[in-house]
Write an enzyme that holds these catalytic residues in place. Structure first.
Site, mmCIF file in Angstrom:
data_model
loop_
_atom_site.group_PDB
_atom_site.id
_atom_site.type_symbol
_atom_site.label_atom_id
_atom_site.label_comp_id
_atom_site.label_asym_id
_atom_site.label_seq_id
_atom_site.Cartn_x
_atom_site.Cartn_y
_atom_site.Cartn_z
ATOM 1 N N HIS A 101 -23.427 -61.670 -3.025
ATOM 2 C CA HIS A 101 -22.390 -60.641 -3.172
ATOM 3 C C HIS A 101 -22.838 -59.540 -4.131
ATOM 4 O O HIS A 101 -22.192 -58.514 -4.224
ATOM 5 C CB HIS A 101 -21.035 -61.247 -3.573
ATOM 6 C CG HIS A 101 -20.968 -61.819 -4.955
ATOM 7 N ND1 HIS A 101 -20.174 -62.883 -5.279
ATOM 8 C CD2 HIS A 101 -21.580 -61.481 -6.104
ATOM 9 C CE1 HIS A 101 -20.312 -63.168 -6.564
ATOM 10 N NE2 HIS A 101 -21.156 -62.321 -7.087
ATOM 11 N N HIS A 102 -23.963 -59.776 -4.816
ATOM 12 C CA HIS A 102 -24.544 -58.690 -5.617
ATOM 13 C C HIS A 102 -25.377 -57.763 -4.748
ATOM 14 O O HIS A 102 -25.916 -56.784 -5.233
ATOM 15 C CB HIS A 102 -25.438 -59.278 -6.713
ATOM 16 C CG HIS A 102 -24.702 -60.161 -7.677
ATOM 17 N ND1 HIS A 102 -24.141 -59.674 -8.832
ATOM 18 C CD2 HIS A 102 -24.416 -61.482 -7.652
ATOM 19 C CE1 HIS A 102 -23.552 -60.670 -9.483
ATOM 20 N NE2 HIS A 102 -23.696 -61.773 -8.784
ATOM 21 N N THR B 173 -10.432 -70.310 -10.605
ATOM 22 C CA THR B 173 -10.260 -69.456 -11.778
ATOM 23 C C THR B 173 -8.782 -69.213 -12.034
ATOM 24 O O THR B 173 -8.316 -69.231 -13.189
ATOM 25 C CB THR B 173 -11.002 -68.123 -11.577
ATOM 26 O OG1 THR B 173 -12.318 -68.405 -11.103
ATOM 27 C CG2 THR B 173 -11.098 -67.351 -12.873
ATOM 28 N N GLU C 190 -25.972 -67.860 -13.685
ATOM 29 C CA GLU C 190 -26.157 -67.399 -15.064
ATOM 30 C C GLU C 190 -24.872 -66.801 -15.641
ATOM 31 O O GLU C 190 -24.517 -67.055 -16.788
ATOM 32 C CB GLU C 190 -27.288 -66.369 -15.113
ATOM 33 C CG GLU C 190 -27.430 -65.610 -16.423
ATOM 34 C CD GLU C 190 -27.893 -66.452 -17.598
ATOM 35 O OE1 GLU C 190 -28.456 -67.538 -17.348
ATOM 36 O OE2 GLU C 190 -27.703 -66.030 -18.745
ATOM 37 N N HIS D 147 -30.720 -53.554 -23.779
ATOM 38 C CA HIS D 147 -29.352 -53.910 -24.164
ATOM 39 C C HIS D 147 -28.870 -55.095 -23.329
ATOM 40 O O HIS D 147 -28.366 -56.088 -23.858
ATOM 41 C CB HIS D 147 -28.425 -52.708 -23.985
ATOM 42 C CG HIS D 147 -26.970 -53.050 -23.976
ATOM 43 N ND1 HIS D 147 -26.288 -53.418 -25.120
ATOM 44 C CD2 HIS D 147 -26.067 -53.118 -22.963
ATOM 45 C CE1 HIS D 147 -25.027 -53.685 -24.794
ATOM 46 N NE2 HIS D 147 -24.858 -53.523 -23.496
ATOM 47 N N HIS E 66 -26.384 -65.419 -10.454
ATOM 48 C CA HIS E 66 -24.957 -65.680 -10.384
ATOM 49 C C HIS E 66 -24.535 -66.913 -11.177
ATOM 50 O O HIS E 66 -23.617 -66.835 -11.976
ATOM 51 C CB HIS E 66 -24.382 -65.660 -8.973
ATOM 52 C CG HIS E 66 -22.908 -65.450 -9.090
ATOM 53 N ND1 HIS E 66 -22.365 -64.214 -9.319
ATOM 54 C CD2 HIS E 66 -21.898 -66.333 -9.191
ATOM 55 C CE1 HIS E 66 -21.067 -64.349 -9.522
ATOM 56 N NE2 HIS E 66 -20.757 -65.615 -9.444
ATOM 57 N N TYR F 2 -21.913 -67.608 -14.972
ATOM 58 C CA TYR F 2 -21.003 -68.709 -15.317
ATOM 59 C C TYR F 2 -21.513 -69.490 -16.512
ATOM 60 O O TYR F 2 -20.729 -70.041 -17.283
ATOM 61 C CB TYR F 2 -20.749 -69.603 -14.101
ATOM 62 C CG TYR F 2 -19.919 -68.854 -13.091
ATOM 63 C CD1 TYR F 2 -18.565 -68.637 -13.334
ATOM 64 C CD2 TYR F 2 -20.481 -68.291 -11.964
ATOM 65 C CE1 TYR F 2 -17.805 -67.884 -12.469
ATOM 66 C CE2 TYR F 2 -19.729 -67.540 -11.086
ATOM 67 C CZ TYR F 2 -18.396 -67.335 -11.341
ATOM 68 O OH TYR F 2 -17.649 -66.589 -10.487
ATOM 69 N N LYS G 189 -7.222 -72.116 -13.775
ATOM 70 C CA LYS G 189 -7.473 -72.142 -15.224
ATOM 71 C C LYS G 189 -6.502 -71.215 -15.959
ATOM 72 O O LYS G 189 -5.915 -71.583 -16.971
ATOM 73 C CB LYS G 189 -8.922 -71.749 -15.527
ATOM 74 C CG LYS G 189 -9.934 -72.724 -14.955
ATOM 75 C CD LYS G 189 -11.251 -72.673 -15.676
ATOM 76 C CE LYS G 189 -11.196 -73.263 -17.043
ATOM 77 N NZ LYS G 189 -11.221 -74.730 -17.061
ATOM 78 N N TRP H 10 -31.711 -54.747 -16.473
ATOM 79 C CA TRP H 10 -31.842 -56.180 -16.814
ATOM 80 C C TRP H 10 -32.039 -57.025 -15.562
ATOM 81 O O TRP H 10 -32.484 -58.171 -15.633
ATOM 82 C CB TRP H 10 -30.636 -56.667 -17.618
ATOM 83 C CG TRP H 10 -29.487 -57.174 -16.816
ATOM 84 C CD1 TRP H 10 -28.473 -56.434 -16.292
ATOM 85 C CD2 TRP H 10 -29.220 -58.535 -16.428
ATOM 86 N NE1 TRP H 10 -27.601 -57.239 -15.604
ATOM 87 C CE2 TRP H 10 -28.025 -58.527 -15.669
ATOM 88 C CE3 TRP H 10 -29.861 -59.748 -16.646
ATOM 89 C CZ2 TRP H 10 -27.482 -59.686 -15.117
ATOM 90 C CZ3 TRP H 10 -29.309 -60.902 -16.083
ATOM 91 C CH2 TRP H 10 -28.132 -60.861 -15.339
ATOM 92 N N ARG I 144 -23.922 -46.170 -12.077
ATOM 93 C CA ARG I 144 -24.324 -46.744 -13.354
ATOM 94 C C ARG I 144 -25.779 -46.378 -13.644
ATOM 95 O O ARG I 144 -26.494 -45.892 -12.774
ATOM 96 C CB ARG I 144 -24.139 -48.257 -13.339
ATOM 97 C CG ARG I 144 -24.967 -48.972 -12.312
ATOM 98 C CD ARG I 144 -24.552 -50.422 -12.140
ATOM 99 N NE ARG I 144 -25.080 -51.257 -13.217
ATOM 100 C CZ ARG I 144 -25.391 -52.545 -13.085
ATOM 101 N NH1 ARG I 144 -25.214 -53.146 -11.919
ATOM 102 N NH2 ARG I 144 -25.845 -53.240 -14.095
ATOM 103 N N SER J 150 -9.761 -73.393 -24.181
ATOM 104 C CA SER J 150 -8.974 -74.591 -23.867
ATOM 105 C C SER J 150 -8.791 -75.489 -25.084
ATOM 106 O O SER J 150 -7.939 -76.377 -25.078
ATOM 107 C CB SER J 150 -9.648 -75.392 -22.741
ATOM 108 O OG SER J 150 -9.860 -74.566 -21.628
ATOM 109 N N ASP K 88 -25.494 -86.943 -34.655
ATOM 110 C CA ASP K 88 -26.338 -85.750 -34.517
ATOM 111 C C ASP K 88 -26.593 -85.556 -33.029
ATOM 112 O O ASP K 88 -26.063 -86.303 -32.200
ATOM 113 C CB ASP K 88 -27.672 -85.952 -35.282
ATOM 114 C CG ASP K 88 -28.329 -84.616 -35.646
ATOM 115 O OD1 ASP K 88 -28.479 -83.779 -34.739
ATOM 116 O OD2 ASP K 88 -28.661 -84.421 -36.826
ATOM 117 N N SER L 16 -36.767 -72.385 -23.877
ATOM 118 C CA SER L 16 -35.823 -72.727 -24.934
ATOM 119 C C SER L 16 -34.491 -73.197 -24.352
ATOM 120 O O SER L 16 -33.927 -74.201 -24.793
ATOM 121 C CB SER L 16 -35.630 -71.499 -25.830
ATOM 122 O OG SER L 16 -34.461 -71.623 -26.581
ATOM 123 N N SER L 17 -34.001 -72.461 -23.337
ATOM 124 C CA SER L 17 -32.709 -72.834 -22.735
ATOM 125 C C SER L 17 -32.778 -74.195 -22.069
ATOM 126 O O SER L 17 -31.828 -74.982 -22.137
ATOM 127 C CB SER L 17 -32.294 -71.820 -21.664
ATOM 128 O OG SER L 17 -32.052 -70.593 -22.244
#
Lengths: 533, 378
Positions: A304-305, A330, A257, A78, A255, A259, A333, A143, A452, A270, A107, A171-172
């Site tokens: 921080h993870h 943040t 990722e 998931h 991290h 963002y 924004k 994950w 979790r 925006s 294009d 691909s990315s």
């Protein structure tokens, strides 16, 4: 420039190809954008079905439907599918459709690369999903795939998972190279960087983040591959390796990722709020600087993870302070979005509803993020449902609502037909209720102490989990309304005007609806009215 | 509605939210029973109130704007799109708020990292899917060691029996510590990463193979405190709770001497000889506790990940290979090396049981001495 001679015998009609070859061999940014978006939606249903398996099992305490082993495969896949198969492709799909139209280009800069970067995806996604049917089951280590659970103790299908991650990464990287090349080279004369629409800005920064961190992820999974097959000990303590090193490498990717997942949604919101407030975006410059600051900070907060792995005090303090700093850009924004709405002349069509819900619910996710940044308190929150609530608040009503908002906002432009506003609102309200019913109670179950990634829980958590499961089914099934609405729009929607929304500004709205196959064959004139909208 | 009335209304709403957050116990973090957990709780509430306050202002402004600045009410859009003073204001003020949060957070963190001056030390070792506690003396020698596994029955988990009050939060042998003493825990793991957490102590630390983390707590209130493994560690991650029993010091001393005597006695059992019936009884107990989560109570396993014991070539073939499989485990699978967890008597009993029950009938008898001889020959 004698090499460029205006000749007319090459000027035959470049329309879409016929039948399936149109989609297989296309190098057109709109066709590829469409492919990305449909792929993303199909994966959304697959990953969503997995979430519903999880929520069905957690509806009541006790084991009802699935074995714990399979439950772990569901949580893992998931997460992987939603991150790599849904949000990232959807954002690239939006970029494909919108970036050339918004900067006045015909294009994407690298059309063949564009085709390749899309067509890798179905194979990578298929490979990932196929692991579930292999002997020993699919990836079951979350994950985040922490070693050594994902190496020494992993099922044999992990090798296929590693290959799938490599393909997704390739691909990315190709997609982001293409977006950078397009934005830097194909802007219409007068479209200076500081006149670009915010969506283009956020994608430019996101593309650089992708280029920086996808190779780090590739490195991490390659070291896993070596540990599994060639008996190296990168992450095996018994051979002199370090399981914590895996987490540092993973989160150095992980991290930025998150963002990557959210910044394009910032861009979408925006664009939408000024349109429906009929008022220019407040603080354009500070919005750009805020996105750039967030992107920079995202590289120095990864640990921080990992507050509970036992870092030294100085390390804990550094990562706590750096993480808290993210609240400042943040906040800028959020304040700017609210100020854009302030004294506007607002209407509340579906894109605006999703955008407003984005601002409110993303901010709630931001608050819980700030709470998680405080190291001593994080010891209590870490790896509980509080964290699950936090990242789902920033990713579902954050990134996913951003995508929904974008689809409703630009769908009339893409199809030349208007979607059914009543169905759009129904989709919004069911999603809004479903999302909050699913994830808000998870704050409470986390604070009460529910870890979790568990298939069964003690009875004190029963009520919260029951609410969560009901909410998840409401949210999940209401996505079929989106499918219905989009198909109905394509087949039989009312014709849309070129401008579509009366407050819309930007080069894409100067094109007819639907736009021509090659968006701008001649560079448009960039006027003040259409820039910076 | 004038501005003052709105201010009053939002303030009232804020107080209601804050009160709901603060006083509804089941909705909030536990205060816990240690000084550390109380400071953590205080910090949590401080940040929650700050977030609620900012939320009320931001969402209040949004709500006001959504109500008043809508086209259907005839609102005409203003033209402004920047205000340098305002933008500096909302960059600088949050910075001060963050500094205000960081100072108490740093103080609490420094206090948590003060691991010296302990009164006793226990090594906590995570296994798939149980905890081992080793009581160490001043020289880090092991004086008492036992495993702590889930005590909830499979019938409760599979909805065949009524779930008890402490469903999934109960173990056979809890960690026992005295009140008022600084208990230092050395946390590590044997296989994959686990995480040891007791919410009431405000203590959570990952148990990582090859790394020794240290944490500490002082619990003044006697009682039973429950937590869970909080790092995904495989199939039974949800089924390895942490239970700590805090007792007055004299009770702790009695418990400790009884346990360490029993521990020595258990170690001595390795030199005894048992009748086949005794081996069967003991073997079934060990099998149920240690083997059945993977190989299942009926010995059928869950192929292909967890193979069956019934009719297995290992359990019905040469005994030395069977002993080797249990003693050393199977690297790269969930099959652990049980030499660290079971003594010779328990190993002999469970191997005897596997060879002569669960549909197998090899007919041999395995004694502790056979295990010791096999190990000596390696």
């Amino acid at each position: 420039m004698s090499a460029v001679i205006e000749t007319h015998h090459d000027d035959h009609h470049h329309g879409p190809g016929k039948g399936i070859t149109r989609w297989l061999f296309t190098t057109n940014h709109k066709d590829i954008g469409t492919l990305y978006l449909w792929f993303s939606f199909i994966m959304f249903l697959v990953g969503g079905a997995m979430a519903l398996v999880i929520r069905a099992e957690l509806f009541q305490p006790g084991l009802q439907f699935v074995h714990p082993e399979f439950f772990n495969q569901m949580t893992t896949n998931h997460g992987l599918i939603m991150v790599f198969g849904v949000i990232m492709p959807a954002m690239v799909g939006l970029a494909n459709w919108q970036v050339p139209m918004m900067i006045g280009a015909p294009d994407m800069a690298l059309p063949r690369l564009n085709n390749l970067s899309f067509w890798i995806l179905p194979f990578a996604g298929g490979l990932l999903v196929s692991t579930l049917f292999m002997d020993g089951g699919g990836p079951n280590f979350g994950w985040t795939f922490y070693a050594p659970l994902s190496t020494t103790y992993a099922p044999p299908s992990t090798t296929f998972f590693i290959f799938a991650v490599h393909l997704l990464g390739a691909s990315s990287i190709m997609g982001s190279i293409n977006i950078i090349a397009t934005i830097l080279n194909l802007r219409a004369p007068g479209m200076t960087l500081m006149k670009m629409p915010l969506f283009v800005w956020t994608w430019l920064i996101t593309a650089y983040l992708l280029l920086a961190v996808m190779p780090v992820l590739a490195g991490a999974v390659t070291m896993m591959l070596f540990d599994i097959h060639f008996h190296t000990s990168f992450f095996n303590a018994a051979g002199g390796g370090d399981p914590v090193m895996f987490q540092h490498v993973f989160w150095f990717f992980g991290h930025p990722e998150v963002y990557i997942l959210i910044l394009p949604a910032f861009g979408v919101v925006s664009q939408i709020i000024p349109t429906f407030a009929r008022k220019p975006l407040f603080g354009y410059d500070s919005m750009v600087y805020a996105v750039a600051s967030i992107a920079f900070l995202s590289f120095i907060v990864w640990a921080h993870h990992m507050f509970t792995v036992g870092m030294p005090l100085a390390g804990q303090l550094f990562f706590m302070y750096a993480t808290m700093l993210i609240a400042i850009p943040t906040g800028v924004k959020v304040f700017n979005w609210v100020s854009t709405m302030w004294r506007g002349s607002m209407t509340f069509e579906t894109p605006m509803l999703f955008a407003i819900a984005f601002v409110v619910l993303f901010t709630i996710g931001g608050f819980s993020g700030l709470m998680l940044a405080i190291t001593p308190v994080d010891f209590q929150y870490h790896d509980t449902y509080f964290v699950v609530a936090h990242f789902h608040y920033v990713l579902v009503p954050g990134a996913v609502f951003g995508i929904f908002a974008a689809v409703y906002y630009w769908l009339p432009k893409w199809c030349g037909r208007m979607y059914d506003e009543a169905m759009g609102r129904l989709h919004f309200w069911l999603s809004f209720i479903g999302v909050n019913l699913t994830f808000f109670p998870q704050h409470f179950s986390g604070l009460a102490g529910m870890p979790r990634r568990i298939p069964d829980y003690s009875i004190q958590f029963a009520d919260f989990n029951m609410w969560s499961s009901i909410g998840a089914f409401i949210f999940g099934f209401s996505q079929l309304i989106l499918l219905y609405t989009v198909i109905k729009t394509i087949k039989s929607g009312e014709p849309a005007s070129d401008r579509v929304w009366d407050g819309a500004h930007g080069l894409e709205w100067t094109l007819p609806s639907p736009p021509p196959y090659h968006s701008f064959t001649h560079p448009p004139v960039v006027t003040d009215a259409e820039a910076h909208s | 509605m004038n501005v003052k009335a709105i201010m009053r209304a939002t303030l009232g709403a804020a107080l209601v939210v804050a009160a709901a957050c603060g006083y509804a116990d089941e909705l909030n973090m536990r205060v816990g029973v240690t000084e550390v957990s109380e400071s953590v709780y205080g910090l949590h509430m401080l940040i929650l109130y700050i977030c609620c306050g900012i939320g009320v202002i931001v969402f209040g402004a949004m709500a006001y704007s959504i109500y008043h600045h809508r086209k259907s009410r005839g609102a005409v859009a203003a033209k402004f799109h920047e205000n340098t003073r305002l933008e500096i204001f909302w960059t600088v003020i949050p910075t001060f708020i963050l500094v205000g949060m960081a100072i108490p957070a740093t103080q609490v963190l420094i206090k948590m990292y003060d691991t010296g001056g302990e009164d006793m030390t226990v090594e906590v070792r995570g296994y798939q899917w149980k905890w081992q506690y080793k009581y160490l003396d001043e020289n880090r020698n092991n004086t008492l060691s036992f495993f702590s596994s889930l005590a909830t029955s499979q019938d409760e988990i599979h909805n065949k029996a009524i779930k008890g009050e402490h469903y999934l939060l109960e173990v056979d042998n809890p960690l026992v510590v005295p009140t008022g003493k600084k208990v230092r825990l050395l946390v590590t793991a044997n296989d994959v990463i686990h995480s040891w957490w007791v919410p009431d102590f405000g203590v959570k630390r990952d148990a990582i193979p090859g790394i020794l983390n240290d944490i500490w707590f002082i619990a003044d209130e006697p009682g039973i405190y429950r937590g869970q493994c909080t790092e995904l560690c495989g199939k039974d991650h949800g089924f390895m709770p942490v239970v700590v029993r805090v007792v007055p010091e004299d009770e702790y001393r009695d418990w400790y001497s009884a346990q360490s005597a029993a521990y020595t006695e258990r170690e001595a059992m390795a030199r005894q000889t048992f009748s086949p019936d005794e081996l069967m009884t003991m073997g079934e107990q060990v099998y149920t506790k240690v083997c059945s989560t993977c190989h299942q109570a009926n010995g059928q396993g869950l192929p292909p990940v967890f193979p069956a014991i019934s009719g297995s070539p290992v359990a019905t073939g040469p005994r030395d290979a069977h002993i080797a499989a249990v003693y050393n485990g199977r690297p790269g699978t969930a099959m652990q090396a049980f030499s660290a967890q079971l003594n010779a008597a328990e190993l002999a009993a469970v191997i005897h049981y596997q060879r002569n029950a669960l549909g197998n009938s090899v007919g041999d008898v395995t004694q502790p001495v056979d295990i010791l001889n096999w190990a000596a020959a390696q």
